[in-house]
Design a protein around this motif. Structure first.
Motif, PDB file in Angstrom:
ATOM      1  N   TRP A   1       0.834  -1.192   0.000  1.00 19.90           N
ATOM      2  CA  TRP A   1       0.000   0.000   0.000  1.00 19.90           C
ATOM      3  C   TRP A   1       0.877   1.255   0.000  1.00 19.90           C
ATOM      4  O   TRP A   1       2.061   1.182   0.349  1.00 19.90           O
ATOM      5  CB  TRP A   1      -0.920  -0.003   1.225  1.00 19.90           C
ATOM      6  CG  TRP A   1      -1.897  -1.138   1.233  1.00 19.90           C
ATOM      7  CD1 TRP A   1      -1.887  -2.216   2.065  1.00 19.90           C
ATOM      8  CD2 TRP A   1      -3.025  -1.316   0.374  1.00 19.90           C
ATOM      9  NE1 TRP A   1      -2.933  -3.055   1.781  1.00 19.90           N
ATOM     10  CE2 TRP A   1      -3.659  -2.522   0.756  1.00 19.90           C
ATOM     11  CE3 TRP A   1      -3.567  -0.583  -0.676  1.00 19.90           C
ATOM     12  CZ2 TRP A   1      -4.797  -3.004   0.116  1.00 19.90           C
ATOM     13  CZ3 TRP A   1      -4.705  -1.060  -1.307  1.00 19.90           C
ATOM     14  CH2 TRP A   1      -5.312  -2.247  -0.912  1.00 19.90           C
TER      15      TRP A   1
ATOM     16  N   ASP B   1       1.274   3.451   2.103  1.00 14.76           N
ATOM     17  CA  ASP B   1       1.906   3.729   3.397  1.00 14.76           C
ATOM     18  C   ASP B   1       3.041   2.757   3.716  1.00 14.76           C
ATOM     19  O   ASP B   1       3.639   2.802   4.781  1.00 14.76           O
ATOM     20  CB  ASP B   1       0.869   3.734   4.522  1.00 14.76           C
ATOM     21  CG  ASP B   1       0.208   2.382   4.749  1.00 14.76           C
ATOM     22  OD1 ASP B   1       0.577   1.383   4.079  1.00 14.76           O
ATOM     23  OD2 ASP B   1      -0.700   2.313   5.600  1.00 14.76           O
TER      24      ASP B   1
ATOM     25  N   THR C   1       2.867  -0.565   4.027  1.00 18.74           N
ATOM     26  CA  THR C   1       2.458  -1.853   4.574  1.00 18.74           C
ATOM     27  C   THR C   1       2.149  -2.820   3.439  1.00 18.74           C
ATOM     28  O   THR C   1       1.774  -2.421   2.342  1.00 18.74           O
ATOM     29  CB  THR C   1       1.221  -1.725   5.489  1.00 18.74           C
ATOM     30  OG1 THR C   1       0.129  -1.194   4.736  1.00 18.74           O
ATOM     31  CG2 THR C   1       1.508  -0.835   6.676  1.00 18.74           C
TER      32      THR C   1
ATOM     33  N   PHE D   1      -6.065   6.844   1.304  1.00 18.52           N
ATOM     34  CA  PHE D   1      -4.874   7.249   0.566  1.00 18.52           C
ATOM     35  C   PHE D   1      -5.181   8.365  -0.418  1.00 18.52           C
ATOM     36  O   PHE D   1      -6.252   8.403  -1.020  1.00 18.52           O
ATOM     37  CB  PHE D   1      -4.262   6.065  -0.181  1.00 18.52           C
ATOM     38  CG  PHE D   1      -3.798   4.960   0.727  1.00 18.52           C
ATOM     39  CD1 PHE D   1      -2.887   5.202   1.744  1.00 18.52           C
ATOM     40  CD2 PHE D   1      -4.276   3.676   0.578  1.00 18.52           C
ATOM     41  CE1 PHE D   1      -2.460   4.196   2.589  1.00 18.52           C
ATOM     42  CE2 PHE D   1      -3.859   2.649   1.411  1.00 18.52           C
ATOM     43  CZ  PHE D   1      -2.947   2.912   2.424  1.00 18.52           C
TER      44      PHE D   1
END
Length: 94
Positions: free
Chosen positions: A10, A12, A14, A80
């Protein structure tokens, strides 16, 4: 219809393993490629709808697991920035 798992990173950073009841995800995603958030969401919707339709054609009912996975993708991606970092497909396994 082999069950298929695909792992994504993702925006971020992760990583998460996602599920499809069908190998249709291999038509829409390629390991090592990154997809802008809106494109990833669009491709995910197509993949999960096709997978669910394949289950329906074979067993007479849509796949609740595919639709549940799509719901989780939509919830996850909602946080996001559409113009921010992309979603990367890391691997696809059957």
């Amino acid at each position: 219809m082999p069950e298929t798992f695909w792992t994504v990173r993702w925006p971020d950073g992760t990583e998460e393993q996602l599920y499809s009841p069908s190998s249709v995800v291999t038509d829409l995603f390629e390991p090592g490629l990154s997809y802008p958030v809106p494109d990833f969401l669009h491709r995910s919707r197509i993949a999960m709808e096709r997978a669910s339709n394949r289950v329906k054609a074979r067993y007479g009912h849509p796949c609740s697991l595919a639709m549940g996975q799509l719901d989780r993708i939509e919830q996850r991606i909602a946080g996001f920035d559409p113009k921010g970092a992309p979603v990367t497909c890391l691997k696809i396994t059957q």
